[in-house]
Design a protein around this motif. Sequence first.
Motif, mmCIF file in Angstrom:
data_model
loop_
_atom_site.group_PDB
_atom_site.id
_atom_site.type_symbol
_atom_site.label_atom_id
_atom_site.label_comp_id
_atom_site.label_asym_id
_atom_site.label_seq_id
_atom_site.Cartn_x
_atom_site.Cartn_y
_atom_site.Cartn_z
ATOM 1 N N GLN A 42 14.888 1.120 2.969
ATOM 2 C CA GLN A 42 14.559 2.729 2.503
ATOM 3 C C GLN A 42 14.503 2.377 0.992
ATOM 4 N N THR A 43 14.393 1.784 0.223
ATOM 5 C CA THR A 43 13.981 1.403 -1.038
ATOM 6 C C THR A 43 12.837 1.355 -1.844
ATOM 7 N N ASP A 44 11.802 0.999 -0.652
ATOM 8 C CA ASP A 44 10.451 1.048 -0.183
ATOM 9 C C ASP A 44 10.218 2.986 -0.266
ATOM 10 N N ILE A 45 10.808 3.277 -0.140
ATOM 11 C CA ILE A 45 10.739 5.410 -0.780
ATOM 12 C C ILE A 45 10.905 5.769 -1.946
ATOM 13 N N THR A 46 9.819 6.837 -2.139
ATOM 14 C CA THR A 46 10.899 7.801 -3.409
ATOM 15 C C THR A 46 10.872 8.629 -3.079
ATOM 16 N N PHE A 84 0.639 -1.464 0.152
ATOM 17 C CA PHE A 84 -0.139 -0.174 -0.245
ATOM 18 C C PHE A 84 1.037 1.206 0.022
ATOM 19 N N PRO A 85 0.670 1.876 -0.733
ATOM 20 C CA PRO A 85 1.426 3.340 -0.988
ATOM 21 C C PRO A 85 0.725 4.100 -0.149
ATOM 22 N N ILE A 86 1.930 5.378 1.305
ATOM 23 C CA ILE A 86 1.850 6.309 1.067
ATOM 24 C C ILE A 86 1.807 7.883 0.854
ATOM 25 N N LYS A 87 1.029 8.344 0.514
ATOM 26 C CA LYS A 87 1.928 9.976 -0.052
ATOM 27 C C LYS A 87 1.755 10.903 1.447
ATOM 28 N N VAL A 88 3.651 11.256 1.447
ATOM 29 C CA VAL A 88 3.861 11.535 2.597
ATOM 30 C C VAL A 88 3.712 12.918 2.175
ATOM 31 N N MET A 89 3.632 14.468 2.754
ATOM 32 C CA MET A 89 4.544 15.702 1.945
ATOM 33 C C MET A 89 4.859 16.587 2.902
ATOM 34 N N GLY A 90 6.223 17.096 3.141
ATOM 35 C CA GLY A 90 6.706 17.979 3.619
ATOM 36 C C GLY A 90 7.868 19.367 3.374
ATOM 37 N N GLU A 91 7.897 20.140 3.996
ATOM 38 C CA GLU A 91 8.480 20.621 3.467
ATOM 39 C C GLU A 91 10.835 20.621 3.560
ATOM 40 N N TYR A 100 8.726 21.800 -1.431
ATOM 41 C CA TYR A 100 8.686 20.892 0.050
ATOM 42 C C TYR A 100 9.024 19.545 -0.982
ATOM 43 N N VAL A 101 8.938 18.380 -0.870
ATOM 44 C CA VAL A 101 9.189 17.244 -0.439
ATOM 45 C C VAL A 101 8.116 16.021 -0.522
ATOM 46 N N SER A 102 7.934 15.579 -1.512
ATOM 47 C CA SER A 102 6.999 14.152 -1.432
ATOM 48 C C SER A 102 7.737 13.062 -1.848
ATOM 49 N N LEU A 103 7.547 12.360 -0.555
ATOM 50 C CA LEU A 103 8.364 10.807 -0.262
ATOM 51 C C LEU A 103 6.580 10.085 -0.608
ATOM 52 N N THR A 104 6.484 8.884 -1.443
ATOM 53 C CA THR A 104 5.387 7.320 -2.140
ATOM 54 C C THR A 104 6.575 6.528 -0.531
ATOM 55 N N ILE A 105 6.255 6.675 0.522
ATOM 56 C CA ILE A 105 6.356 5.502 1.189
ATOM 57 C C ILE A 105 5.186 4.261 0.975
ATOM 58 N N THR A 106 5.689 2.769 0.011
ATOM 59 C CA THR A 106 5.033 2.301 0.328
ATOM 60 C C THR A 106 4.530 0.461 1.774
ATOM 61 N N VAL A 107 4.019 0.030 1.664
ATOM 62 C CA VAL A 107 3.852 -0.283 3.074
ATOM 63 C C VAL A 107 3.881 -2.283 2.656
ATOM 64 N N THR A 108 3.836 -2.603 3.689
ATOM 65 C CA THR A 108 3.404 -3.945 3.432
ATOM 66 C C THR A 108 2.280 -4.281 4.473
ATOM 67 N N ALA A 109 0.596 -3.584 4.363
ATOM 68 C CA ALA A 109 0.091 -3.035 5.141
ATOM 69 C C ALA A 109 -1.503 -4.913 5.763
ATOM 70 N N THR A 110 -0.429 -4.873 6.781
ATOM 71 C CA THR A 110 -1.823 -6.409 7.547
ATOM 72 C C THR A 110 -2.885 -5.906 7.439
ATOM 73 N N SER A 111 -3.469 -4.902 8.103
ATOM 74 C CA SER A 111 -5.420 -4.350 8.519
ATOM 75 C C SER A 111 -5.316 -3.198 8.163
ATOM 76 N N GLN A 160 13.260 12.786 4.659
ATOM 77 C CA GLN A 160 12.971 11.167 4.440
ATOM 78 C C GLN A 160 13.951 10.371 5.855
ATOM 79 N N LEU A 161 14.819 10.865 5.705
ATOM 80 C CA LEU A 161 15.166 9.297 7.024
ATOM 81 C C LEU A 161 14.115 9.637 8.670
ATOM 82 N N ILE A 162 13.458 10.719 8.726
ATOM 83 C CA ILE A 162 12.614 10.939 9.828
ATOM 84 C C ILE A 162 11.464 9.763 9.693
ATOM 85 N N MET A 163 11.037 10.145 8.231
ATOM 86 C CA MET A 163 10.076 9.924 8.224
ATOM 87 C C MET A 163 10.216 8.698 7.645
ATOM 88 N N PHE A 164 10.808 7.887 7.197
ATOM 89 C CA PHE A 164 11.426 6.715 7.403
ATOM 90 C C PHE A 164 11.514 5.683 8.769
#
Length: 92
Positions: free
Chosen positions: A47-51, A18-25, A60-71, A31-35
């Motif tokens: 780290q390879t799960d983040i673009t 599941f991709p989650i888009k996170v945006m911040g200044e 601004y920077v936009s991160l797409t963090i793809t996680v393996t969601a279990t529920s 990126q490291l903090i959001m990771f």
Amino acid sequence: MSKQVTDINDVLEFPCRFPIKVMGESQPDFQLIMFEVVRVHAPDLAQTDITTRDSSSGKYVSLTITVTATSREHLDNIYRSLTSHVLVKWVL
């Protein structure tokens, strides 16, 4: 007549990627903090799960963090952690 989808559980089958888009200044450690924030809930996150994508102005920077969601609860916990973080402007 088509069925109206009212619940994420009607659309997703868990576990799923599941991709989650996170945006911040834009700042050096965003990126490291959001990771680290997401990894509390998803210890298998790499780290390879983040673009990363910078805005055209570079402010601004936009991160797409793809996680393996279990529920649904798992996703909700990740969203709550991200949206409550002081560096985060938006989470989609």
